[in-house]
Design a protein around this motif. Sequence first.
Motif, short mmCIF file in Angstrom:
data_model
loop_
_atom_site.label_atom_id
_atom_site.label_comp_id
_atom_site.label_asym_id
_atom_site.label_seq_id
_atom_site.Cartn_x
_atom_site.Cartn_y
_atom_site.Cartn_z
N ASN A 153 0.82 -1.21 0.00
CA ASN A 153 0.00 0.00 0.00
C ASN A 153 0.86 1.26 0.00
OD1 ASN A 153 -2.49 -1.29 -0.06
ND2 ASN A 153 -2.58 -1.48 2.16
N THR A 154 1.99 1.19 0.70
CA THR A 154 2.88 2.34 0.79
C THR A 154 3.72 2.52 -0.47
OG1 THR A 154 3.01 1.98 3.18
CG2 THR A 154 4.66 3.44 2.23
N PHE A 155 4.16 1.41 -1.05
CA PHE A 155 5.01 1.42 -2.26
C PHE A 155 4.35 0.57 -3.35
CE2 PHE A 155 7.79 1.37 1.56
CZ PHE A 155 8.31 2.65 1.47
N PRO A 156 3.24 1.04 -3.91
CA PRO A 156 2.46 0.21 -4.84
C PRO A 156 3.20 -0.18 -6.12
CG PRO A 156 1.61 2.46 -4.77
CD PRO A 156 2.65 2.36 -3.71
N THR A 157 4.22 0.56 -6.52
CA THR A 157 4.91 0.23 -7.77
C THR A 157 6.15 -0.63 -7.54
OG1 THR A 157 6.24 2.26 -7.66
CG2 THR A 157 4.14 2.38 -8.86
N MET A 158 6.50 -0.91 -6.29
CA MET A 158 7.70 -1.69 -5.99
C MET A 158 7.37 -3.20 -6.05
SD MET A 158 10.93 -1.76 -5.19
CE MET A 158 11.24 -0.07 -4.72
N PRO A 159 8.01 -3.92 -6.96
CA PRO A 159 7.80 -5.37 -7.01
C PRO A 159 8.32 -6.04 -5.74
CG PRO A 159 8.91 -4.58 -8.99
CD PRO A 159 8.91 -3.46 -8.01
N VAL A 160 7.57 -7.02 -5.27
CA VAL A 160 7.93 -7.78 -4.08
C VAL A 160 7.93 -9.26 -4.45
CG1 VAL A 160 7.24 -8.45 -1.74
CG2 VAL A 160 6.94 -6.10 -2.50
N GLU A 161 8.96 -9.95 -4.03
CA GLU A 161 9.02 -11.39 -4.25
C GLU A 161 9.38 -12.07 -2.94
OE1 GLU A 161 10.95 -14.44 -7.49
OE2 GLU A 161 10.66 -12.31 -7.97
N ARG A 162 8.67 -13.14 -2.65
CA ARG A 162 8.95 -13.92 -1.45
C ARG A 162 9.88 -15.08 -1.80
NH1 ARG A 162 3.69 -14.68 2.23
NH2 ARG A 162 2.93 -12.55 2.23
N ILE A 163 10.74 -15.43 -0.84
CA ILE A 163 11.63 -16.56 -1.04
C ILE A 163 11.75 -17.32 0.28
CG2 ILE A 163 13.68 -15.16 -0.58
CD1 ILE A 163 15.18 -16.93 -2.62
N ASP A 164 11.76 -18.62 0.20
CA ASP A 164 11.87 -19.49 1.37
C ASP A 164 13.13 -19.14 2.14
OD1 ASP A 164 12.00 -21.56 3.22
OD2 ASP A 164 11.63 -23.13 1.74
N GLU A 165 12.98 -18.88 3.43
CA GLU A 165 14.14 -18.50 4.24
C GLU A 165 14.51 -19.55 5.28
OE1 GLU A 165 12.58 -16.20 8.13
OE2 GLU A 165 13.26 -14.94 6.52
N ARG A 166 13.98 -20.75 5.14
CA ARG A 166 14.32 -21.77 6.14
C ARG A 166 15.82 -21.94 6.25
NH1 ARG A 166 10.30 -26.47 4.34
NH2 ARG A 166 10.60 -25.35 2.40
N PHE A 167 16.29 -22.03 7.46
CA PHE A 167 17.70 -22.29 7.81
C PHE A 167 18.63 -21.10 7.61
CE2 PHE A 167 15.98 -26.41 6.20
CZ PHE A 167 15.82 -27.02 7.43
N THR A 168 18.13 -19.95 7.16
CA THR A 168 19.06 -18.84 6.91
C THR A 168 19.71 -18.36 8.20
OG1 THR A 168 17.25 -17.24 6.95
CG2 THR A 168 17.97 -18.03 4.78
N SER A 169 18.99 -18.37 9.31
CA SER A 169 19.60 -17.92 10.57
C SER A 169 20.69 -18.90 11.01
CB SER A 169 18.54 -17.77 11.67
OG SER A 169 17.70 -16.68 11.35
N LYS A 170 20.44 -20.19 10.82
CA LYS A 170 21.47 -21.18 11.17
C LYS A 170 22.67 -21.06 10.24
CE LYS A 170 18.38 -24.45 13.30
NZ LYS A 170 17.77 -25.73 13.34
N MET A 171 22.40 -20.80 8.96
CA MET A 171 23.50 -20.61 8.01
C MET A 171 24.28 -19.34 8.36
SD MET A 171 21.41 -21.71 4.57
CE MET A 171 22.50 -20.92 3.46
N ALA A 172 23.57 -18.30 8.79
CA ALA A 172 24.24 -17.06 9.18
C ALA A 172 25.14 -17.29 10.38
CB ALA A 172 23.20 -15.98 9.50
N PHE A 173 24.65 -18.05 11.36
CA PHE A 173 25.45 -18.34 12.55
C PHE A 173 26.69 -19.14 12.16
CE2 PHE A 173 26.47 -20.60 16.50
CZ PHE A 173 26.59 -19.52 17.35
N GLN A 174 26.51 -20.12 11.27
CA GLN A 174 27.65 -20.93 10.82
C GLN A 174 28.66 -20.07 10.06
OE1 GLN A 174 28.24 -24.20 11.68
NE2 GLN A 174 30.26 -23.71 10.86
N THR A 175 28.16 -19.12 9.29
CA THR A 175 29.04 -18.19 8.57
C THR A 175 29.88 -17.40 9.56
OG1 THR A 175 27.48 -18.01 6.73
CG2 THR A 175 29.08 -16.22 6.98
#
Length: 138
Positions: free
Chosen positions: A81-103
């Motif tokens: 509603n705030t940025f009606p022309t901005m494309p948004v795409e969702r992506i599965d984020e499972r395990f990203t926090s664990k991967m970040a910690f391992q990084t």
Amino acid sequence: MGRLLAIDFGQKRTGIAVTDELQIIASGLTTVDTKELMSFLKDYFQKEKVEKVVIGEPKRLNNEPSEVTPILNAFIDTFKNTFPTMPVERIDERFTSKMAFQTMIDSGLKKKQRQNKALIDEIAATIILQDYMGRNTF
């Protein structure tokens, strides 16, 4: 060509990562208090050309939505509603926090530094963005 911006949405903190203008390199940008997220994005979009926003979608191991999903959906509705022309795409984020910690471990950060949850969120957003870029290259 504009930047891609990734969001690792959290109830308290939100990690943000961006690409360079040529969309070659993904880098962590910052972590913001989720209550301040819309204000931060408004300011950022005024300063930088962003082509698309990629939002991490939390799911459970069985592929069901997580308990954060309704809050994330409300944020996405507000965002659109705030940025009606901005494309948004969702992506599965499972395990990203664990991967970040391992990084962080692999990078040699000390235990005290690895306890910085804001840094974990920023790295997780970078992983989300790298994953998106890897899936969408030709």
